[in-house]
Design an enzyme around this catalytic site. Structure first.
Site, PDB file in Angstrom:
ATOM      1  N   ILE A  86      37.768  40.459  38.089  1.00  0.00           N
ATOM      2  CA  ILE A  86      37.476  41.727  37.418  1.00  0.00           C
ATOM      3  C   ILE A  86      36.001  41.997  37.708  1.00  0.00           C
ATOM      4  CG2 ILE A  86      37.278  42.939  35.216  1.00  0.00           C
ATOM      5  CD1 ILE A  86      39.555  41.321  34.153  1.00  0.00           C
ATOM      6  N   PRO A  87      35.720  42.956  38.584  1.00  0.00           N
ATOM      7  CA  PRO A  87      34.381  43.041  39.196  1.00  0.00           C
ATOM      8  C   PRO A  87      33.327  43.736  38.337  1.00  0.00           C
ATOM      9  CG  PRO A  87      35.806  44.719  40.134  1.00  0.00           C
ATOM     10  CD  PRO A  87      36.663  43.926  39.176  1.00  0.00           C
ATOM     11  N   CYS A  88      32.972  43.114  37.212  1.00  0.00           N
ATOM     12  CA  CYS A  88      31.927  43.705  36.371  1.00  0.00           C
ATOM     13  C   CYS A  88      30.582  43.700  37.091  1.00  0.00           C
ATOM     14  CB  CYS A  88      31.846  42.997  35.020  1.00  0.00           C
ATOM     15  SG  CYS A  88      31.595  41.217  35.102  1.00  0.00           S
ATOM     16  N   HIS A  89      30.472  42.893  38.167  1.00  0.00           N
ATOM     17  CA  HIS A  89      29.222  42.886  38.934  1.00  0.00           C
ATOM     18  C   HIS A  89      29.000  44.205  39.684  1.00  0.00           C
ATOM     19  CE1 HIS A  89      32.438  41.273  41.561  1.00  0.00           C
ATOM     20  NE2 HIS A  89      31.849  41.989  42.499  1.00  0.00           N
TER      21      HIS A  89
END
Length: 282
Positions: A245-248
């Protein structure tokens, strides 16, 4: 992760931190190499092997102006198009292959009681990680600089679950995301503990294509709650699955990187690495 790989990532992280701190001076190869105690030739080779691009190009992928240009693109169609255009490039497979299944209210409230969770430690380009799975999918993934602390955090997330330290197919499949070996990647499923609002935010994050960036406000707009930027930020900060889950990929509207649960330098490293990978494919 082998001892040598750990040393390599630490050096890369140190170089990234130096580049970030001295960006206005545009440090050259010799300066950065000296900072991490390597010859320019060795540093160039080591960095290129890790990031898939030169230190100079990587610097471009992590600059303010580049971030702003990506944000401008994402205000157009890319944000929604990730799901709509089919398998037009390997950079989008990440987003197309992940489904979220929320835990039942009972599972959510009782801290994972009656859940059996397999967990293992693995290596990634950005340091060691802990990955955990139920029979339905990945339920937790975090960077694990200290394995004992990482396991304690996993226990706190599911205090009443049964844990087994073992690698399973669900974990192995998800970890192929780091190797870019898409031929071995089956559908990744996530089995997550979260509120309806959190699940909606995390689902929206999956629509941000690899190599692209977005903002907290843009996420709030996509979930049709434009005044919820602060709540969106809180939900992103509680993301239980690093990288998948690409919160970056969420940064400040100014173009600044902003915070990250697993460290701002690591966030910059991931953004630059993804930018290098996707630009190399084009």
């Amino acid at each position: 992760m082998t001892e040598q790989q750990q040393v390599t990532y630490k050096r890369i992280a140190e170089a990234i931190e130096y580049i970030k701190s001295n960006f206005k001076e545009q440090p050259n190869l010799d300066e950065v190499a000296k900072k991490v105690h390597l010859s320019p030739f060795h540093f160039q080779r080591l960095f290129s092997e890790w990031a898939g691009t030169s230190p100079k190009k990587f610097l471009q992928y992590t600059t303010l102006e580049y971030a702003k240009s990506l944000l401008k693109e994402n205000q157009a169609t890319l944000f929604d198009a990730a799901y709509e255009t089919g398998l037009s490039g390997t950079g989008r497979l990440h987003d197309l292959f992940i489904n979220i299944e929320g835990m039942t209210p009972a599972e959510y409230k009782n801290g994972g009681k009656n859940l059996t969770i397999n967990y293992s430690f693995a290596e990634s380009p950005f340091g060691n990680i802990v990955v955990a799975s139920t029979q339905k999918g990945i339920c937790y993934m975090a960077f694990a600089d200290d394995e004992h602390l990482a396991f304690d955090a996993l226990l706190n997330h599911f205090p009443n679950a049964r844990f087994r330290q073992m690698v399973d197919f669900i974990q192995q499949n998800a970890l192929h995301i780091f190797t870019q070996d898409w031929t071995k990647l089956h559908q990744i499923k996530l089995h997550l503990k979260g509120t309806d609002f959190q699940l909606k935010v995390w689902q929206t994050l999956l629509r941000v294509p690899m190599g692209k960036l977005t903002t907290y406000g843009a996420i709030a707009d996509k979930i049709e709650n434009p005044n919820a930027s602060r709540a969106v930020g809180t939900a992103i900060g509680s993301n239980p699955v690093a990288f998948l889950i690409p919160c970056h990929r969420v940064i400040q509207s100014s173009g600044l990187t902003g915070g990250y649960m697993w460290g701002a330098t690591r966030k910059t490293a991931i953004i630059g690495w993804e930018g290098a990978k996707t630009n190399h494919q084009h």
